[in-house]
Structures are given as structure tokens and as C-alpha cells.
Design a protein around this motif. Sequence first.
Motif, PDB file in Angstrom:
ATOM      1  N   LYS A  27       0.802  -1.213   0.000  1.00 55.24           N
ATOM      2  CA  LYS A  27       0.000   0.000   0.000  1.00 55.24           C
ATOM      3  C   LYS A  27       0.843   1.275   0.000  1.00 55.24           C
ATOM      4  N   SER A  52      -9.294   0.769  -1.120  1.00 62.35           N
ATOM      5  CA  SER A  52     -10.674   0.707  -0.645  1.00 62.35           C
ATOM      6  C   SER A  52     -11.132   2.126  -0.296  1.00 62.35           C
ATOM      7  N   ASP A  53     -12.446   2.311  -0.186  1.00 65.05           N
ATOM      8  CA  ASP A  53     -12.969   3.646   0.128  1.00 65.05           C
ATOM      9  C   ASP A  53     -12.385   4.188   1.437  1.00 65.05           C
ATOM     10  N   GLU A  54     -12.180   3.318   2.433  1.00 62.66           N
ATOM     11  CA  GLU A  54     -11.667   3.764   3.738  1.00 62.66           C
ATOM     12  C   GLU A  54     -10.228   4.244   3.636  1.00 62.66           C
ATOM     13  N   GLU A  55      -9.470   3.683   2.683  1.00 63.78           N
ATOM     14  CA  GLU A  55      -8.031   3.991   2.618  1.00 63.78           C
ATOM     15  C   GLU A  55      -7.682   5.041   1.572  1.00 63.78           C
ATOM     16  N   LYS A  56      -8.688   5.630   0.938  1.00 59.69           N
ATOM     17  CA  LYS A  56      -8.402   6.612  -0.104  1.00 59.69           C
ATOM     18  C   LYS A  56      -7.605   7.789   0.467  1.00 59.69           C
ATOM     19  N   SER A 111     -20.080   0.551  -1.453  1.00 60.72           N
ATOM     20  CA  SER A 111     -18.690   0.911  -1.185  1.00 60.72           C
ATOM     21  C   SER A 111     -17.758  -0.026  -1.938  1.00 60.72           C
ATOM     22  N   LEU A 112     -16.542   0.470  -2.171  1.00 63.39           N
ATOM     23  CA  LEU A 112     -15.560  -0.295  -2.936  1.00 63.39           C
ATOM     24  C   LEU A 112     -14.449  -0.757  -2.002  1.00 63.39           C
ATOM     25  N   GLY A 113     -14.028  -2.011  -2.162  1.00 67.18           N
ATOM     26  CA  GLY A 113     -12.931  -2.539  -1.366  1.00 67.18           C
ATOM     27  C   GLY A 113     -11.608  -2.368  -2.102  1.00 67.18           C
ATOM     28  N   THR A 114     -10.535  -2.794  -1.477  1.00 63.26           N
ATOM     29  CA  THR A 114      -9.223  -2.739  -2.121  1.00 63.26           C
ATOM     30  C   THR A 114      -9.230  -3.627  -3.359  1.00 63.26           C
ATOM     31  N   GLU A 115      -8.757  -3.058  -4.469  1.00 58.24           N
ATOM     32  CA  GLU A 115      -8.722  -3.863  -5.686  1.00 58.24           C
ATOM     33  C   GLU A 115      -7.638  -4.923  -5.581  1.00 58.24           C
TER      34      GLU A 115
END
Length: 351
Positions: A27, A52-56, A111-115
Motif C-alpha cells: 500500500k 478501498s474507500d476507507e483507505e483513499k 462501497s468499494l474494497g481494495t482492488e
Amino acid sequence: MQVNPRPGASDNVYEMLWDCEFCGTKKLLGKTHRFCPNCGAQQDPKARYFPSDEEKVAVKDHVYVGVDKMCPACQTPNAALAQFCTNCGSPLDKAAAATLAPERQAAEGQSLGTESLKDRQQAALTKPKPKAKGFPLALVLVVIALLAGVGFCLYTAFSVETTTVSVAGFRWERQVSLEALQPVPGSSSCDLVPLDAYGINRRYEVVGYNSVPDGQRCERVQIDQGDGTFREENRCETTYRSEPVYGYVCSYLVNRWMPTRNLESGGDKSTPVTWPAENQSVLRCDLLGCERVGGRSERYFLQFRDPQNELVECPVDRALWDETSIERGFTAEFGTVFRDLRCSSLEPISG
Ligand SMILES: [Zn+2]
Ligand SMILES: [Zn+2]
């Protein structure tokens, strides 16, 4: 050099992520960490993935200058404006653009997770490869077969030989078509009901549908900008619902002359040419059930023996039919493929 960032670029721009394949640090930030802060390895744009949305991690006041250029000599990604590689100094005018991650979407509220980079690479591997260039053999064969078929049809249609035939017989046919006055049901918008309609039944019902704008369906899209960042956009499309339209519809009856039956007569030259007897069955009146003559037709044929000695006939006009006697000679064309008589080529031999 003046560079215009894409619309909204300064707002919804975030860092792509990448993992260092040498020391395993995960990351790392696509724009901030051009090199691994742990081991110094350079970033590989192919390894960039969406967080992911949380880590943007937002990129403030990002000025977008274009997709990174890959140094052809050392594979270091360079900013699009660079003219020489920051690592080895090679000129970048023929440099290829960095590989982009395919965009991904989320429905509203989702929501989107880590790709997963692994999944993306797997999907790219299993995607069917585009077929090799050149015409597939099957297509070539189909085209050849079609051309051969067309050629055969043209040959069948136009290849003829002329021979002499003599009249072997005569035939005539006459037809009288009758119609009767009948009640015919109809239905239309009530403004268009015929004047002579009766038994009119008026109904208020659905006559069509209108498409009415009903709102918007939106999705959030993440787009790799190729410089270590991605932007987020909302893509919306208008949705429609169908709304019934009501109107007055009338069903009714009208009396119309409708074809009912045909009377026929026919024979050869030994029978006098007459119209079929309309006799007493035809009621001449203007009431329901009455009959009248709708039309008349007559046809006259000359009969010949074709090369296979089969009887074939051609329609001719009445005058030629009348003046022609048995065994009179004609020239005629026959198709070379099916030995079929071409009636349009028929010519009486004079003298
Ligand atoms: Zn590293
Ligand atoms: Zn280089």
C-alpha cells in the motif's frame, strides 16, 4: 507550458496504491512514493491498484499533466512533461505510456474494497485473445460457396438455346369473382368512425404509452489517470417510466362488399369461350347478403411439347390465340440447365 487539468480533477483525485515486489512493503502511494521508501526500488505502474474507500488518500490541488511515460532504457516511470529520464537521462520522446488499470464502478451507496491486482491480472490472462488477422478459413469458404451459387443462378437464368416448337394444344380459362355485402367489424379512435357505421360501442381505454422522465440512476466511477493518481466521477443517466395514455375507442360494424367466391369456366378450342354462368345464385340487390360481380379475368394458353416431350403452356393474347392453328411453328428459347420453356421468347414463324 500551460496545462489544463481535467474538469473536477482538483477535487476528486486520490492516490493509487502499489506494493513493492522487492521488499514486500504494501500500500505505497502511487504519486507520493515514486520509489519504495523502505528499499528504494522504483515503482512499477503495472502494479498500481485502487484502494478501498476507507483507505483513499486525497491529492490536494493536483495538476494533471498526463499519463506517465516509461523510460525505454531503464523502465522508470517519468512524469508526462519530462523530456529526459530522471533516472538514466535517456530521451523520452519515443517513450510508451504507462499501463492503466481498467476503470471500476460502484452503484450509488455501494462501497468499494481494495482492488486485487492478482484478480485483475488473472482476468486479463483468461480474457479471450483477439483472433489473428486475416480472413478465417470458414468465412472464405462461405463466400466462395455464395459466389458459386450466384454464378449458377445467373447461368440458369440467362443461358438459353433457341429451338423450334409447334403448337400441340389450346386452353382458355375465365373467372368471375363475386362479392357479398357483409357486416365487417371495425375499431378506431372515436373521431374516425365511418359515417355508415352502426352498433357503435364506445370505450375509454389505454390507447398508448408515454415515456416520462423518472429520475436518475448514478454510479461512481474510478479512473486511473496513469500518473499514480485516479479520479472519481459520477456518471448519471436519466431513467424513464411508462405512463398509460387513455382515450375513447369505438368498435362498430359497417356493411362492405367482401370477396366471397369465384365462378370459373374453361376449355380448349373445341369449346366456345364463354363467361361462367352467373345464374340465379347471384342476388342483385343492395341488402346484406346480396351478391355482385367484383371482377372478371380471362387467360389464353398455347400448349407445346418441350424437348422431354412434356406438355408445357404459355399465356398469349386473345388475338394470337384465335389466329393460331394446331401444329403452327414457333421459335422459343429453352434454358440449358432445366430445359424450361421461356414463354417471353415465343415468336410465331411467319409464312
Ligand atoms: Zn521495497
Ligand atoms: Zn531511464
